[in-house]
Scaffold this motif. Sequence first.
Motif, PDB file in Angstrom:
ATOM      1  N   GLY A 337       0.773  -1.228   0.000  1.00  0.00           N
ATOM      2  CA  GLY A 337       0.000   0.000   0.000  1.00  0.00           C
ATOM      3  C   GLY A 337       0.802   1.275   0.000  1.00  0.00           C
ATOM      4  N   ARG A 338       2.109   1.180  -0.281  1.00  0.00           N
ATOM      5  CA  ARG A 338       2.972   2.362  -0.251  1.00  0.00           C
ATOM      6  C   ARG A 338       3.379   2.845  -1.636  1.00  0.00           C
ATOM      7  N   GLU A 339       2.993   2.118  -2.657  1.00  0.00           N
ATOM      8  CA  GLU A 339       3.292   2.576  -4.015  1.00  0.00           C
ATOM      9  C   GLU A 339       2.029   2.437  -4.854  1.00  0.00           C
ATOM     10  N   ILE A 340       1.745   3.484  -5.616  1.00  0.00           N
ATOM     11  CA  ILE A 340       0.481   3.621  -6.321  1.00  0.00           C
ATOM     12  C   ILE A 340       0.773   3.872  -7.797  1.00  0.00           C
ATOM     13  N   TYR A 341       0.050   3.173  -8.660  1.00  0.00           N
ATOM     14  CA  TYR A 341       0.221   3.322 -10.108  1.00  0.00           C
ATOM     15  C   TYR A 341      -1.041   3.906 -10.731  1.00  0.00           C
ATOM     16  N   GLY A 342      -0.820   4.859 -11.633  1.00  0.00           N
ATOM     17  CA  GLY A 342      -1.892   5.343 -12.477  1.00  0.00           C
ATOM     18  C   GLY A 342      -1.638   4.911 -13.907  1.00  0.00           C
ATOM     19  N   ALA A 343      -2.431   5.433 -14.817  1.00  0.00           N
ATOM     20  CA  ALA A 343      -2.257   5.089 -16.225  1.00  0.00           C
ATOM     21  C   ALA A 343      -0.911   5.560 -16.757  1.00  0.00           C
ATOM     22  N   ASP A 344      -0.342   6.612 -16.145  1.00  0.00           N
ATOM     23  CA  ASP A 344       0.942   7.107 -16.632  1.00  0.00           C
ATOM     24  C   ASP A 344       1.835   7.676 -15.539  1.00  0.00           C
ATOM     25  N   GLU A 345       1.602   7.337 -14.288  1.00  0.00           N
ATOM     26  CA  GLU A 345       2.463   7.816 -13.225  1.00  0.00           C
ATOM     27  C   GLU A 345       2.628   6.781 -12.125  1.00  0.00           C
ATOM     28  N   ILE A 346       3.677   6.970 -11.307  1.00  0.00           N
ATOM     29  CA  ILE A 346       3.911   6.166 -10.110  1.00  0.00           C
ATOM     30  C   ILE A 346       4.034   7.132  -8.943  1.00  0.00           C
ATOM     31  N   ILE A 347       3.310   6.856  -7.881  1.00  0.00           N
ATOM     32  CA  ILE A 347       3.248   7.729  -6.714  1.00  0.00           C
ATOM     33  C   ILE A 347       3.636   6.920  -5.483  1.00  0.00           C
ATOM     34  N   THR A 348       4.445   7.518  -4.613  1.00  0.00           N
ATOM     35  CA  THR A 348       4.746   6.883  -3.336  1.00  0.00           C
ATOM     36  C   THR A 348       3.823   7.458  -2.273  1.00  0.00           C
ATOM     37  N   PHE A 349       3.508   6.634  -1.279  1.00  0.00           N
ATOM     38  CA  PHE A 349       2.601   7.050  -0.209  1.00  0.00           C
ATOM     39  C   PHE A 349       3.191   6.684   1.135  1.00  0.00           C
ATOM     40  N   ASP A 350       3.311   7.687   2.011  1.00  0.00           N
ATOM     41  CA  ASP A 350       3.820   7.496   3.370  1.00  0.00           C
ATOM     42  C   ASP A 350       2.654   7.677   4.331  1.00  0.00           C
ATOM     43  N   PRO A 351       2.151   6.590   4.924  1.00  0.00           N
ATOM     44  CA  PRO A 351       0.972   6.703   5.797  1.00  0.00           C
ATOM     45  C   PRO A 351       1.250   7.436   7.101  1.00  0.00           C
ATOM     46  N   ALA A 352       2.525   7.675   7.449  1.00  0.00           N
ATOM     47  CA  ALA A 352       2.843   8.356   8.700  1.00  0.00           C
ATOM     48  C   ALA A 352       2.606   9.859   8.611  1.00  0.00           C
ATOM     49  N   LYS A 353       2.465  10.387   7.411  1.00  0.00           N
ATOM     50  CA  LYS A 353       2.336  11.835   7.250  1.00  0.00           C
ATOM     51  C   LYS A 353       0.870  12.263   7.275  1.00  0.00           C
ATOM     52  N   ALA A 354       0.673  13.554   7.502  1.00  0.00           N
ATOM     53  CA  ALA A 354      -0.677  14.120   7.607  1.00  0.00           C
ATOM     54  C   ALA A 354      -1.417  13.971   6.284  1.00  0.00           C
ATOM     55  N   PRO A 355      -2.757  13.974   6.331  1.00  0.00           N
ATOM     56  CA  PRO A 355      -3.541  13.849   5.096  1.00  0.00           C
ATOM     57  C   PRO A 355      -3.110  14.852   4.025  1.00  0.00           C
ATOM     58  N   GLY A 356      -2.917  14.325   2.824  1.00  0.00           N
ATOM     59  CA  GLY A 356      -2.499  15.139   1.686  1.00  0.00           C
ATOM     60  C   GLY A 356      -1.013  15.382   1.600  1.00  0.00           C
ATOM     61  N   GLN A 357      -0.274  15.097   2.690  1.00  0.00           N
ATOM     62  CA  GLN A 357       1.166  15.330   2.699  1.00  0.00           C
ATOM     63  C   GLN A 357       1.973  14.054   2.467  1.00  0.00           C
ATOM     64  N   GLY A 358       1.296  12.915   2.420  1.00  0.00           N
ATOM     65  CA  GLY A 358       2.007  11.649   2.384  1.00  0.00           C
ATOM     66  C   GLY A 358       2.358  11.151   0.994  1.00  0.00           C
ATOM     67  N   TRP A 359       1.900  11.849  -0.041  1.00  0.00           N
ATOM     68  CA  TRP A 359       2.161  11.344  -1.388  1.00  0.00           C
ATOM     69  C   TRP A 359       3.215  12.188  -2.086  1.00  0.00           C
ATOM     70  N   SER A 360       3.933  11.570  -3.011  1.00  0.00           N
ATOM     71  CA  SER A 360       4.869  12.307  -3.871  1.00  0.00           C
ATOM     72  C   SER A 360       4.984  11.570  -5.199  1.00  0.00           C
ATOM     73  N   LEU A 361       5.246  12.337  -6.251  1.00  0.00           N
ATOM     74  CA  LEU A 361       5.400  11.755  -7.577  1.00  0.00           C
ATOM     75  C   LEU A 361       6.771  11.109  -7.691  1.00  0.00           C
ATOM     76  N   LYS A 362       6.787   9.815  -7.940  1.00  0.00           N
ATOM     77  CA  LYS A 362       8.039   9.080  -8.078  1.00  0.00           C
ATOM     78  C   LYS A 362       8.502   9.037  -9.529  1.00  0.00           C
ATOM     79  N   ALA A 363       7.570   8.794 -10.435  1.00  0.00           N
ATOM     80  CA  ALA A 363       7.960   8.600 -11.835  1.00  0.00           C
ATOM     81  C   ALA A 363       6.770   8.846 -12.748  1.00  0.00           C
ATOM     82  N   LEU A 364       7.084   9.174 -13.990  1.00  0.00           N
ATOM     83  CA  LEU A 364       6.112   9.166 -15.075  1.00  0.00           C
ATOM     84  C   LEU A 364       6.494   8.032 -16.013  1.00  0.00           C
ATOM     85  N   THR A 365       5.511   7.250 -16.436  1.00  0.00           N
ATOM     86  CA  THR A 365       5.800   6.019 -17.172  1.00  0.00           C
ATOM     87  C   THR A 365       5.679   6.184 -18.677  1.00  0.00           C
TER      88      THR A 365
END
Length: 636
Positions: A337-365
Amino acid sequence: MLRSLIPALFAVVAPAADLTYVTTWVGNSFDGAGENGRGRWMQNIIDEIEVAPDGTVLTASGWDEAGRCSGLYRDGMPNVKLLQQYNGKGGHKAWGWGTGGQAVAFAGDQLFIVNDEGELMRFRWTPGDLESASWVDEIKIGKTVGLSARGSTFVAIGADGVVSVRAISDLSEKSRFTLPGARDVAIDAQDTLWILSGDRIVHRGRDGAELPGVISDAGKPTSVAIDHQGHLLVCDDGARQQVLFYDLSATPTLVKRFGDEGGLRSGNPGTVTATKLWGLRGAGTDAAGNLYVGLNIAGYQSCGTVLKSFTPEGKLRWELHSHAFVDCYSFDPASDGREIYGADEIITFDPAKAPGQGWSLKALTIDAITHPDDPRLNGRHGATGILRRPQGKRLLANIGQYSGGFDLYTFESEQSHIARFRLHVGPTKDAGWAWEIDERGDIWCGDSPSHTVKRWKFGGWSADGAPIYDLAKPESWPWPEGFSEIGRVSYVPATDSLYVAGFTPEKKATSWGLIGSVVTRYDDWSTGKPVKKWTADMPVDDDKLQPKSMDVAGDYLFTVAVKSTAGRPSVVNVFKLSDGSAVGTIAPGPEVGGVSGWIDQSHGLRAMRCKDGEYRILVEEGARGKNLLYRWTPKK
C-alpha cells in the motif's frame, strides 16, 4: 448450469452506519475543498503560461473538470475564487466559467484571456493579489492560439495564422498580417515580434515586415517569451526537453539551456527529479529572475501536469501537481500500500504523514519522444491503471472511462519506469463494461457476446518481455441464470470465486455504465459447476443510480456511488465477502471539505488489504484532479 450444495443466501442492503476511517488524497497538491467556483486545487491541464513581474503565473487550458481553465498562482498557492467571464453571471459559452482557451497575457493591472469562443476578455487586478481579478469587458477576435502584451500593445495569433496587433487601451486593431503556421509570439524591448511558426522562430515588425534573425535550432518549440534580461525563452519539447535562452542583441545566439537534457529519459528513465522537465508548454521569468515552467504531456488529459518555479541559480523553489484527470489509481501489490500506479504515473505514499502530505510523484511512465505512438498520447481522456505482477514482473493494464478492454504495458526493466505499449485485449467496438484483470494477470470479460463470461489466461512472458495471451482461444462459460445484463466481474483465484454484478429482469438498469442492481458470489467457478453462495442488493444514490465501480480486496467487497447519497458525495459501501451483508459506508471526510465530483470511471475504485490489516481504498475524484484515499481498519 448452477449446482447448489449449500443454501444460497440473499443479503438485503439495510442502511449502513458510517465506518471509522481517515480520508486523505493523492495526485494533487491541494485538498480541493470549496463550493462550485471556489477552492484550491492545481488545474488538470496546462497549455500555456505567462509570468508577471511580481511572480504571479497565469495559465491557459481548454479544460479543467471544475472550471479552473485559467488559474493564477504565486509562491506555490492558487487563487481561491476562480476567474469568471461576466464575473460569473451567465452567458458562458466556453468551458470553465468562460475561460477555457489557449491564450493568456499580463499587462500591468490588466490580464487577458481569449477563450475557445474567440472572445478576448479583459480583467482588472491588483498585481500580486490573486483574489482581486474582475472581468471588465470583451470583444470577439476569433479563435486564438497565442497572446503577448508589452507596454501599450498586445499581439494575438489567430488559429488561421493571422497576427493581430492591438492597443491595450481600447482593444482596437492597429495592424494585421498573416504568417502561416504561427503559434505563439513574444514582444521584445524594441517592440518587435518574435513569432513561433512551425519549428522556427522568425523576427517581424509590427507591420509584418521581415527583420533580421531566424532561430531554427530550437528543436520542437512549443512557446516563446522574453525574460527579465531580454533573452528569448523557448520551450523545446523535443529530444532535449529543456528551456532554451537566446541572446537577441545581435544574431540570435543560444547562450543557456535549463533542465536535465533528455528530460524523463535522462538518469534512471521515468524517475522524476527537481530539474527533469517534460511536456514543456510555457516558461517565463519574474523581475527577480526566478524561472517558471509549465509542464503537461499530451495536452488534454492531465498527464504530468506540473507548474515549477526555480531560483536564478536553478534550484527548485516550489512545484504544484495535478495527475488525475478522471483517472483512478491502483496499488502495487508488492508495496503493502505504499506505491500507487496510475495510467501514466507512479506515486509513493507514506501513511505516517498528515492527510495530503504523504504522497509524492516518483515517476512518469510515458516517453513521448521514444514512443510517440503510445495510445496514452493519442486520445485517451481518463483511465484506470491497474498494476499486476504475474510471475513477479510488472504488468500495467489501463482501462478507459467506458471500459472496453485493456491496453497492456510492460516496463523496460525493474529499474526503468518507462512503460511500453504491448497489446490491446478486447474488441475494437461494442466491447462491453465487465472487464477485469485478476492478480495472476488473467483477463476477464463478463459481458462477452452470446451471453458468455470469458477469460484470457496469462501465458507467461515472451523472449522480448511481452505478456503472452492466446486471444483467439479464451475460456468461456455461459452467464449465470437470472441476469439480464452483466456490468462487472471480479475473480479471486484463492477461493475460485467470481463476483458477478449485473441487472435482472426485475431490477433493471437506471442508466448506462453502472455495475448492476445485484452482486452475486459464485464459488468453484472454474470447475464449470459454480456454486451460488449469496446475492446482495446494491444501494442507489439520490438519483436512483446503482454504483458505478466495485473492487474486491481481502474480506470485503467495495462499491462507490455515482452521485450523492443522502447529500453525501460518492459514498463507498462495504460488504462482507463471507455472506454479502452490509458493513458500513465511507464518504469524503473533513480533510477534503467533504467534497467529491461524480464517479465517471467504470473502474473508479481500487482497494487492497495491507499486512497490518488496514484497508486502503482509492476512489476517482476527477472534479478537482485527485484520488481520494480512504484508510480503514475493521473492528476485530
